[in-house]
Design a protein around this motif. Structure first.
Motif, PDB file in Angstrom:
ATOM      1  N   UNK A 106       7.614  79.037  33.193  1.00  0.00           N
ATOM      2  CA  UNK A 106       6.946  77.753  33.074  1.00  0.00           C
ATOM      3  C   UNK A 106       5.870  77.579  34.142  1.00  0.00           C
ATOM      4  N   UNK A 107       5.556  76.323  34.466  1.00  0.00           N
ATOM      5  CA  UNK A 107       4.360  76.014  35.234  1.00  0.00           C
ATOM      6  C   UNK A 107       4.379  76.348  36.709  1.00  0.00           C
ATOM      7  N   UNK A 108       5.534  76.333  37.344  1.00  0.00           N
ATOM      8  CA  UNK A 108       5.621  76.598  38.788  1.00  0.00           C
ATOM      9  C   UNK A 108       6.915  77.341  39.100  1.00  0.00           C
ATOM     10  N   UNK A 109       6.965  77.902  40.308  1.00  0.00           N
ATOM     11  CA  UNK A 109       8.220  78.417  40.828  1.00  0.00           C
ATOM     12  C   UNK A 109       8.903  77.290  41.572  1.00  0.00           C
ATOM     13  N   UNK A 110      10.067  76.908  41.143  1.00  0.00           N
ATOM     14  CA  UNK A 110      10.798  75.835  41.812  1.00  0.00           C
ATOM     15  C   UNK A 110      11.876  76.417  42.732  1.00  0.00           C
ATOM     16  N   UNK A 111      12.823  75.599  43.137  1.00  0.00           N
ATOM     17  CA  UNK A 111      13.747  75.970  44.211  1.00  0.00           C
ATOM     18  C   UNK A 111      14.551  77.233  43.946  1.00  0.00           C
ATOM     19  N   UNK A 112      14.762  77.577  42.669  1.00  0.00           N
ATOM     20  CA  UNK A 112      15.571  78.756  42.372  1.00  0.00           C
ATOM     21  C   UNK A 112      14.810  80.065  42.526  1.00  0.00           C
ATOM     22  N   UNK A 113      13.484  79.978  42.711  1.00  0.00           N
ATOM     23  CA  UNK A 113      12.667  81.184  42.867  1.00  0.00           C
ATOM     24  C   UNK A 113      13.025  82.220  41.799  1.00  0.00           C
ATOM     25  N   UNK A 114      13.459  83.424  42.226  1.00  0.00           N
ATOM     26  CA  UNK A 114      13.716  84.508  41.268  1.00  0.00           C
ATOM     27  C   UNK A 114      15.173  84.562  40.824  1.00  0.00           C
TER      28      UNK A 114
END
Length: 765
Positions: free
Chosen positions: A316-324
């Motif tokens: 989706x649009x961004x990398x959030x807190x879960x990263x990879x």
């Protein structure tokens, strides 16, 4: 005479401590929390999936009576992007999300501005008056398509996940046969009854920032907020109330959480934000969407020699807190319960113009189990054996345990700690009456019905460390309080921890209170995720309870002039182990004695449990489905889950976790999907668009909990139970539909829609 028997609580299905206030209507969720003089926040969200921000004019909103403030990115430019909590890769940092969109919007729902007003309706009116001009840009909607540009020359392929061991190429070169599949899992996510919510409050006199509505990981969010605002953990506190469902999606740090806290400090008034359902469906984390191209090398008997997988993860649009985290778990856990001599996985983390992704119950395992079990079914078809037999031939044996995988995830090496996979498979097949079931299915097919059965096996992971702390105190009225850094998202934390504490200490279960999710009550904590609480917090509770018991008995021994080893605690009273009569005393009396001692902290004990390795529960799902050939609708007639979790503290809670997980797994297998049109406009923005299974679609789930393989990594043998119910649903349902259609390998994509079934039926006729 003998001492009174100590009640055994671990392993008993005692009632949930959490239920009484909820059943009485006394639950306190985020929306129930208010403070005098509070403001309400409304988020202005992008109507475009991808575009350049030309201007954001908040002046029209500020002109409205009752609107106190309105911000665009320029007003929050000093706040850094939200950082990663798990599975950090440095190259992903440039893809993090700012709390308001900076120069581009990257999905429909991307926060562009915020309005603060005297009531929620004025805030919504104000948001409607914010003038946003966006130049629409082409969208990227397929993670397995061409790589585009995220911004400033950054490619939309943010990172690669590579995991491997053994000589894969040599295994394929010597293989009797090779099986190749292309498989995909649709985009869906957790939809808790309670949407997100946050209330920020700043107390000027004490320079204290508070956030209410926290969930899942309050201590990490506290520390992150403190860093973002240049504060300290000691003057920033988060508070968890009742939480109406977590499932991975609730409790992560989102832009809205940061904004209410920032506004509370700047405006010097409490600020409240409650998410509506449309916002939830377009802006809270989505999950699952992956496409896999997988192949297996096998010998003539169907034994797997190697697996080689390449997959594309739609972030989706961004990398959030879960990263990879999700693609990393996909690659790491794909081998499952099988002996795979050589393995290679490459995952492409791709940014698209959809809602950003995160974790959802059994993240990376729901996906990888579907892919792996489809592969096993294809191997069975190739060799000409049934699905149970091909699995049995490839399962890891008990004498191979513990097995080191030569893979790692979440910062730990994968070492399968214990398991008797074949035994559980046999128990599951016996539990559903597999042989008789096959006879019944054959008879129904002869009568013209489209009916079939399928199974899926899996290994879960749980008990993620590295630590958990617990503090137990007995008050002078004999009440026991357990304080933990864990969090409760509805899974029964208070009940399980109270059971362990009560049994080990020797008090009544009803006399134990469990405090969680309050960062001002305990210095550190890792919260509730990854099925970690029962293992980590449970073991820390056991250790603290035993320390407290020793302290109480030592104090009693001195007061009673008896050796401590001749005393015990039963129902909160000191008793003699030989059962002889005589003076006694209660824990409350001991607490009073210690409280009067200026040199003692009271009847209190603290303990930590540390662990470098996760525990690995495992399970079997079996589904029986029928198909209506005229509509393509699938009815799930029976569903069985067999799950070995080492030791069940409360079997009722474990069963409830499994049943709930199956319901969510069925959603992803047959109903739920976030679809988008060609411009990136989301097509599921209400619960009328986003189809979730109801009680009508979920059959009674047959649950078989086993304790054949306790974990050697903790004294109680615990493994987690939170995610096994969801894990293999997609795999089992796909296999059952294949069987009903009489067409092995027909299902290659989840969710399986009626249109897909109809097309397969028409193709067959």
């Amino acid at each position: 005479m003998s001492a009174p028997a100590k009640p055994m609580l671990v392993g008993k299905s005692v009632p949930r401590k959490e239920d009484e206030p909820l059943l009485r209507g006394q639950g306190k969720f985020a929306a129930d929390i208010s403070f005098p003089n509070q403001l309400h926040m409304r988020v202005v969200r992008s109507a475009y999936a991808h575009g350049r921000i030309v201007s954001v004019d908040v002046a029209p909103a500020l002109a409205l009576p009752g609107v106190v403030a309105a911000w665009s990115f320029e007003d929050v430019a000093d706040i850094p992007p939200i950082d990663f909590r798990l599975t950090r890769l440095e190259q992903l940092a440039a893809y993090r999300q700012t709390i308001l969109a900076k120069d581009k919007v990257r999905y429909v729902g991307d926060p562009v501005a915020v309005v603060f007003a005297e009531d929620p309706y004025l805030a919504e009116d104000g948001a409607d008056h914010v003038d946003v001009e966006i130049e629409e840009l082409p969208v990227i909607l397929h993670a397995d398509g061409e790589i585009g540009e995220f911004r400033d020359g950054l490619p939309t392929e943010a990172a690669l996940i590579d995991k491997s061991y053994g000589d894969v190429d040599a295994a394929f070169a010597m293989a009797h046969a090779t099986i190749e599949l292309s498989l995909s899992i649709g985009r869906h996510s957790g939809v808790p009854m309670e949407t997100r919510g946050a209330i920020g409050r700043y107390i000027v006199e004490t320079d204290m920032l508070e956030m209410y509505g926290a969930a899942k990981v309050p201590h990490w969010n506290r520390d992150q907020l403190a860093r973002m605002f240049g504060r300290t953990a000691s003057n920033t506190h988060l508070y968890e109330g009742h939480v109406g469902g977590g499932f991975g999606i609730r409790g992560e740090l989102y832009p809205e959480d940061v904004l209410v806290c920032l506004a509370a400090m700047r405006l010097r008034r409490p600020v409240k934000w409650i998410e509506d359902r449309r916002e939830h469906l377009i802006s809270a984390n989505h999950s699952r969407q992956q496409t896999h191209h997988i192949r297996a090398a096998i010998d003539k008997d169907g034994n797997i020699l190697a697996i080689d997988d390449e997959f594309f993860h739609d972030q989706g649009g961004y990398m959030r807190t879960h990263a990879a985290t999700v693609p990393d778990l996909t690659a790491a856990m794909l081998p499952g319960p099988y002996r795979i001599p050589a393995y290679r996985a490459r995952g492409h983390i791709r940014l698209t113009n959809k809602t950003p992704g995160g974790t959802y119950r059994a993240p990376g395992r729901y996906e990888s189990t579907f892919v792996r079990e489809r592969l096993l079914d294809a191997v069975a078809a190739k060799v000409g054996i049934d699905g149970a037999e091909v699995r049995r031939r490839n399962l890891i044996h008990t004498d191979e345990m513990p097995m080191k995988r030569a893979l790692e995830t979440l910062g730990t090496d994968i070492v399968l700690d214990s398991g008797d996979y074949a035994k559980l498979l046999d128990k599951a097949l016996d539990g559903i009456g597999w042989m008789e079931l096959r006879v019944q299915i054959d008879e129904r097919r002869k009568a013209g019905e489209w009916v079939g059965a399928g199974l899926g096996m899996f290994v879960e992971k749980s008990g993620l460390g590295p630590f958990d702390d617990v503090r137990i105190a007995v008050s002078i009225d004999g009440h026991v309080e357990v304080v933990t850094g864990a969090a409760s998202v509805g899974q029964g934390v208070e009940t399980v921890i109270a059971q362990i504490c009560a049994e080990k200490l020797g008090v009544g279960y009803d006399r134990v209170s469990v405090i969680h999710g309050q960062t001002d009550r305990i210095d550190r904590g890792l919260g509730a995720f990854a099925s970690r609480v029962t293992v980590m917090t449970g073991e820390a509770t056991r250790l603290a309870a035993l320390k407290l018991r020793d302290l109480a008995l030592a104090t009693a021994a001195e007061l009673m002039q008896l050796p401590a080893d001749q005393l015990d605690i039963v129902d909160g009273e000191i008793v003699r182990t030989d059962g002889s009569a005589g003076p006694s005393m209660s824990l409350a009396q001991i607490a009073k004695v210690l409280e009067a001692d200026d040199h003692a902290p009271g009847l209190v004990a603290e303990a930590s449990f540390e662990s470098k390795h996760m525990t690995y529960p495992y399970g079997v799902h079996i589904a029986v489905v029928s198909i209506a050939p005229d509509t393509g609708c699938v009815a799930v007639e029976r569903y069985l889950v067999a799950y070995d979790i080492g030791k069940a503290i409360n079997p009722m809670l474990v069963s409830g976790q499994i049943v709930g997980g199956v319901a969510q797994g069925l959603g992803g297998a047959l109903f739920e999907e976030f679809n988008y049109d060609d411009r990136g406009e989301p097509l599921a923005v209400t619960l009328a668009d986003y189809l979730m299974p109801t009680a009508r679609e979920v059959p009674p789930v047959e649950v078989l909990i086993t304790e054949d393989a306790p974990s050697p990594l903790n004294p109680m043998g615990l493994k987690g139970a939170g995610e096994g119910g969801a894990n293999a649903v997609g795999a089992a349902i796909a296999a059952a539909i294949d069987d009903a259609l009489g067409r092995p390998g027909a299902i290659t994509r989840l969710p399986v829609s009626p249109q897909q079934i109809k097309a397969l039926i028409n193709r067959k006729m």
